[in-house]
Design a protein around this motif. Structure first.
Motif, PDB file in Angstrom:
ATOM      1  N   LEU A 198       0.828  -1.201   0.000  1.00  0.00           N
ATOM      2  CA  LEU A 198       0.000   0.000   0.000  1.00  0.00           C
ATOM      3  C   LEU A 198       0.866   1.257   0.000  1.00  0.00           C
ATOM      4  O   LEU A 198       0.544   2.242  -0.680  1.00  0.00           O
ATOM      5  N   VAL A 199       1.944   1.236   0.755  1.00  0.00           N
ATOM      6  CA  VAL A 199       2.857   2.387   0.755  1.00  0.00           C
ATOM      7  C   VAL A 199       3.465   2.576  -0.630  1.00  0.00           C
ATOM      8  O   VAL A 199       3.573   3.703  -1.128  1.00  0.00           O
ATOM      9  N   ASP A 200       3.852   1.488  -1.273  1.00  0.00           N
ATOM     10  CA  ASP A 200       4.394   1.588  -2.634  1.00  0.00           C
ATOM     11  C   ASP A 200       3.371   2.197  -3.583  1.00  0.00           C
ATOM     12  O   ASP A 200       3.702   3.037  -4.434  1.00  0.00           O
ATOM     13  N   ARG A 201       2.102   1.791  -3.456  1.00  0.00           N
ATOM     14  CA  ARG A 201       1.056   2.339  -4.312  1.00  0.00           C
ATOM     15  C   ARG A 201       0.888   3.835  -4.073  1.00  0.00           C
ATOM     16  O   ARG A 201       0.719   4.621  -5.018  1.00  0.00           O
ATOM     17  N   ALA A 202       0.921   4.245  -2.817  1.00  0.00           N
ATOM     18  CA  ALA A 202       0.783   5.659  -2.492  1.00  0.00           C
ATOM     19  C   ALA A 202       1.955   6.465  -3.046  1.00  0.00           C
ATOM     20  O   ALA A 202       1.764   7.554  -3.611  1.00  0.00           O
ATOM     21  N   LEU A 203       3.164   5.931  -2.908  1.00  0.00           N
ATOM     22  CA  LEU A 203       4.330   6.637  -3.433  1.00  0.00           C
ATOM     23  C   LEU A 203       4.289   6.712  -4.955  1.00  0.00           C
ATOM     24  O   LEU A 203       4.683   7.718  -5.553  1.00  0.00           O
ATOM     25  N   ASP A 204       3.795   5.654  -5.593  1.00  0.00           N
ATOM     26  CA  ASP A 204       3.637   5.689  -7.053  1.00  0.00           C
ATOM     27  C   ASP A 204       2.688   6.805  -7.473  1.00  0.00           C
ATOM     28  O   ASP A 204       2.936   7.528  -8.440  1.00  0.00           O
ATOM     29  N   ALA A 205       1.571   6.935  -6.736  1.00  0.00           N
ATOM     30  CA  ALA A 205       0.590   7.967  -7.080  1.00  0.00           C
ATOM     31  C   ALA A 205       1.174   9.364  -6.897  1.00  0.00           C
ATOM     32  O   ALA A 205       0.952  10.258  -7.723  1.00  0.00           O
ATOM     33  N   LEU A 206       1.945   9.565  -5.822  1.00  0.00           N
ATOM     34  CA  LEU A 206       2.541  10.870  -5.578  1.00  0.00           C
ATOM     35  C   LEU A 206       3.645  11.190  -6.587  1.00  0.00           C
ATOM     36  O   LEU A 206       3.806  12.333  -7.001  1.00  0.00           O
ATOM     37  N   GLU A 207       4.391  10.162  -6.979  1.00  0.00           N
ATOM     38  CA  GLU A 207       5.513  10.380  -7.886  1.00  0.00           C
ATOM     39  C   GLU A 207       5.079  10.494  -9.342  1.00  0.00           C
ATOM     40  O   GLU A 207       5.599  11.312 -10.102  1.00  0.00           O
ATOM     41  N   ASN A 208       4.085   9.685  -9.734  1.00  0.00           N
ATOM     42  CA  ASN A 208       3.717   9.590 -11.154  1.00  0.00           C
ATOM     43  C   ASN A 208       2.341  10.131 -11.481  1.00  0.00           C
ATOM     44  O   ASN A 208       1.963  10.179 -12.653  1.00  0.00           O
ATOM     45  N   GLY A 209       1.559  10.504 -10.479  1.00  0.00           N
ATOM     46  CA  GLY A 209       0.208  10.970 -10.726  1.00  0.00           C
ATOM     47  C   GLY A 209      -0.775   9.815 -10.730  1.00  0.00           C
ATOM     48  O   GLY A 209      -0.415   8.649 -10.562  1.00  0.00           O
ATOM     49  N   LEU A 210      -2.044  10.146 -10.926  1.00  0.00           N
ATOM     50  CA  LEU A 210      -3.080   9.128 -10.913  1.00  0.00           C
ATOM     51  C   LEU A 210      -2.977   8.231 -12.135  1.00  0.00           C
ATOM     52  O   LEU A 210      -2.528   8.676 -13.203  1.00  0.00           O
ATOM     53  N   PRO A 211      -3.393   6.962 -12.015  1.00  0.00           N
ATOM     54  CA  PRO A 211      -3.402   6.085 -13.187  1.00  0.00           C
ATOM     55  C   PRO A 211      -4.400   6.593 -14.214  1.00  0.00           C
ATOM     56  O   PRO A 211      -5.341   7.325 -13.897  1.00  0.00           O
ATOM     57  N   ALA A 212      -4.201   6.193 -15.477  1.00  0.00           N
ATOM     58  CA  ALA A 212      -5.068   6.649 -16.561  1.00  0.00           C
ATOM     59  C   ALA A 212      -6.493   6.169 -16.335  1.00  0.00           C
ATOM     60  O   ALA A 212      -6.737   5.095 -15.780  1.00  0.00           O
ATOM     61  N   LEU A 213      -7.460   6.979 -16.774  1.00  0.00           N
ATOM     62  CA  LEU A 213      -8.859   6.576 -16.677  1.00  0.00           C
ATOM     63  C   LEU A 213      -9.110   5.344 -17.531  1.00  0.00           C
ATOM     64  O   LEU A 213      -8.525   5.184 -18.603  1.00  0.00           O
ATOM     65  N   ARG A 214      -9.995   4.486 -17.041  1.00  0.00           N
ATOM     66  CA  ARG A 214     -10.288   3.260 -17.781  1.00  0.00           C
ATOM     67  C   ARG A 214     -11.139   3.541 -19.020  1.00  0.00           C
ATOM     68  O   ARG A 214     -11.024   2.863 -20.017  1.00  0.00           O
ATOM     69  N   GLN A 215     -12.025   4.546 -18.962  1.00  0.00           N
ATOM     70  CA  GLN A 215     -12.873   4.824 -20.108  1.00  0.00           C
ATOM     71  C   GLN A 215     -12.132   5.695 -21.115  1.00  0.00           C
ATOM     72  O   GLN A 215     -11.237   6.446 -20.758  1.00  0.00           O
ATOM     73  N   GLY A 216     -12.499   5.602 -22.364  1.00  0.00           N
ATOM     74  CA  GLY A 216     -11.858   6.385 -23.399  1.00  0.00           C
ATOM     75  C   GLY A 216     -12.270   7.840 -23.322  1.00  0.00           C
ATOM     76  O   GLY A 216     -13.285   8.186 -22.731  1.00  0.00           O
ATOM     77  N   PRO A 217     -11.484   8.734 -23.943  1.00  0.00           N
ATOM     78  CA  PRO A 217     -11.781  10.154 -23.859  1.00  0.00           C
ATOM     79  C   PRO A 217     -13.106  10.524 -24.498  1.00  0.00           C
ATOM     80  O   PRO A 217     -13.820  11.384 -24.010  1.00  0.00           O
ATOM     81  N   ARG A 218     -13.501   9.853 -25.628  1.00  0.00           N
ATOM     82  CA  ARG A 218     -14.763  10.187 -26.276  1.00  0.00           C
ATOM     83  C   ARG A 218     -15.933   9.825 -25.368  1.00  0.00           C
ATOM     84  O   ARG A 218     -16.902  10.564 -25.228  1.00  0.00           O
ATOM     85  N   GLU A 219     -15.819   8.643 -24.721  1.00  0.00           N
ATOM     86  CA  GLU A 219     -16.887   8.204 -23.826  1.00  0.00           C
ATOM     87  C   GLU A 219     -17.022   9.160 -22.654  1.00  0.00           C
ATOM     88  O   GLU A 219     -18.122   9.530 -22.245  1.00  0.00           O
ATOM     89  N   GLY A 220     -15.879   9.585 -22.105  1.00  0.00           N
ATOM     90  CA  GLY A 220     -15.920  10.510 -20.985  1.00  0.00           C
ATOM     91  C   GLY A 220     -16.543  11.832 -21.378  1.00  0.00           C
ATOM     92  O   GLY A 220     -17.368  12.400 -20.669  1.00  0.00           O
ATOM     93  N   ARG A 221     -16.164  12.367 -22.556  1.00  0.00           N
ATOM     94  CA  ARG A 221     -16.723  13.646 -22.993  1.00  0.00           C
ATOM     95  C   ARG A 221     -18.208  13.522 -23.269  1.00  0.00           C
ATOM     96  O   ARG A 221     -18.992  14.416 -23.000  1.00  0.00           O
ATOM     97  N   GLY A 222     -18.620  12.369 -23.824  1.00  0.00           N
ATOM     98  CA  GLY A 222     -20.032  12.169 -24.117  1.00  0.00           C
ATOM     99  C   GLY A 222     -20.877  12.186 -22.868  1.00  0.00           C
ATOM    100  O   GLY A 222     -21.947  12.784 -22.835  1.00  0.00           O
ATOM    101  N   GLU A 223     -20.356  11.543 -21.785  1.00  0.00           N
ATOM    102  CA  GLU A 223     -21.118  11.527 -20.540  1.00  0.00           C
ATOM    103  C   GLU A 223     -21.221  12.917 -19.954  1.00  0.00           C
ATOM    104  O   GLU A 223     -22.250  13.325 -19.435  1.00  0.00           O
ATOM    105  N   ALA A 224     -20.159  13.678 -20.053  1.00  0.00           N
ATOM    106  CA  ALA A 224     -20.174  15.012 -19.478  1.00  0.00           C
ATOM    107  C   ALA A 224     -21.098  15.936 -20.265  1.00  0.00           C
ATOM    108  O   ALA A 224     -21.706  16.846 -19.715  1.00  0.00           O
ATOM    109  N   ARG A 225     -21.214  15.696 -21.609  1.00  0.00           N
ATOM    110  CA  ARG A 225     -22.004  16.560 -22.458  1.00  0.00           C
ATOM    111  C   ARG A 225     -23.487  16.333 -22.254  1.00  0.00           C
ATOM    112  O   ARG A 225     -24.308  17.221 -22.431  1.00  0.00           O
ATOM    113  N   GLY A 226     -23.893  15.097 -21.892  1.00  0.00           N
ATOM    114  CA  GLY A 226     -25.295  14.801 -21.676  1.00  0.00           C
ATOM    115  C   GLY A 226     -25.985  14.454 -22.985  1.00  0.00           C
ATOM    116  O   GLY A 226     -25.370  14.404 -24.061  1.00  0.00           O
ATOM    117  N   PRO A 227     -27.295  14.234 -22.952  1.00  0.00           N
ATOM    118  CA  PRO A 227     -28.022  13.810 -24.158  1.00  0.00           C
ATOM    119  C   PRO A 227     -28.022  14.922 -25.204  1.00  0.00           C
ATOM    120  O   PRO A 227     -28.028  16.101 -24.904  1.00  0.00           O
TER     121      PRO A 227
END
Length: 229
Positions: free
Chosen positions: A193-222
Motif C-alpha cells: 500500500l505504501v508503494d502504491r501511495a508513493l507511485d501515485a505521488l511520484e507519477n500521478g493518478l493512473p489513466a482513466l479506464r474509459q476512453g476520452p470520447r466516452e468521458g466527454r459524451g457523458e459530461a455533455r449529456g443527451p
C-alpha cells in the motif's frame, strides 16, 4: 508513522545514561498500560487515571511524559530514525528511491514483531476523531524531517514552497495509507500500500479506464449524435 523500535538504529552507539534509561522504561510502562486497557475496554472508556494506576505512576507523571491520551497512542521514535536512514542512503540516489528503502525498513517492524500494536494504532486512527486530529498535528514534525531530507538531495531550500508541498503531501499520503489499511481490515500488505501511495505521488493518478470520447459524451449529456449529424 507507528512503532517505537527501529530496524535502522545503529548498534554501536553509546549506551544511554541511567536517567535516560529510567525515562524510557517509564514511557514504555505507560504505553503498555494504555494499550492493555484500550484492548480490554476501548479507547473512550480508558482514562489517564486508569493508565497511571496500571503503570504504577501518578497521573501527573503520565501527562509529563505524554501530554494527552492521544500522544500515548501516537508518539513514537520514527522521525529521527527516518532522518538517520535517509541520511545514510547513497548521495546520488534519487530521493524517492531512498524514501522507499527507508519506509520498507521501518514497516518491517510494524509487519513483524509489532504487528498487533501497529494494527491497533491504525484502527484507532481510522475510528477515533481525536486520535486522527492529533496525528495531523504531529505529522508536521515528520513533514519537516522529510523536507530536510528532500532538500539535501535536491539542493532546494527545506522551507521552499515546493519542498514543503512535496513533504506534506508525502506525510498526508502515509496517513491515508494507515487509514485505508485499517478500513479494509488489515488484509492487504502495508508495504504494498505504501508503494502504491508513493507511485501515485511520484507519477500521478493512473489513466482513466474509459476512453476520452466516452468521458466527454457523458459530461455533455443527451443530444444529437455528432457522427450522425
Amino acid at each position: 508513522m507507528t512503532g517505537v523500535r527501529s530496524p535502522l538504529s545503529p548498534t554501536g552507539g553509546a549506551r544511554p545514561g541511567l536517567r535516560e534509561r529510567k525515562k524510557a522504561k517509564t514511557r514504555a510502562a505507560i504505553r503498555a498500560a494504555a494499550y492493555g486497557l484500550i484492548r480490554q475496554q476501548g479507547y473512550e472508556a480508558t482514562t489517564v487515571e486508569q493508565i497511571a494506576g496500571r503503570a504504577e505512576v501518578s497521573p501527573s507523571t503520565v501527562l509529563r511524559y505524554l501530554p494527552t491520551k492521544e500522544d500515548i497512542v501516537l508518539t513514537d521514535a520514527y522521525d529521527p530514525v527516518m532522518a538517520a536512514g535517509l541520511a545514510a542512503r547513497p548521495a546520488g540516489e534519487p530521493w524517492p528511491e531512498s524514501l522507499r528503502h527507508v519506509l520498507r525498513a521501518v514497516l518491517g517492524v510494524g509487519a513483524g514483531e509489532e504487528a498487533e500494536l501497529t494494527r491497533l494504532r491504525t484502527r484507532l486512527l481510522a475510528e477515533v476523531p481525536a486520535v486522527r486530529c492529533r496525528m495531523l498535528e504531529n505529522m508536521s514534525a515528520t513533514g519537516r524531517v522529510l523536507a530536510r531530507a528532500i532538500a539535501d538531495r535536491t539542493g532546494l531550500a527545506p522551507d521552499s514552497l515546493e519542498v514543503r508541498t512535496v513533504s506534506m503531501s508525502l506525510v498526508g499520503g502515509l496517513m491515508e495509507v494507515s487509514r485505508y489499511w485499517a478500513e479494509h481490515d488489515h488484509e492487504e500488505s502495508l508495504a504494498e500500500l505504501v508503494d502504491r501511495a508513493l507511485d501515485a505521488l511520484e507519477n500521478g493518478l493512473p489513466a482513466l479506464r474509459q476512453g476520452p470520447r466516452e468521458g466527454r459524451g457523458e459530461a455533455r449529456g443527451p443530444g444529437p449524435d455528432p457522427v450522425a449529424s
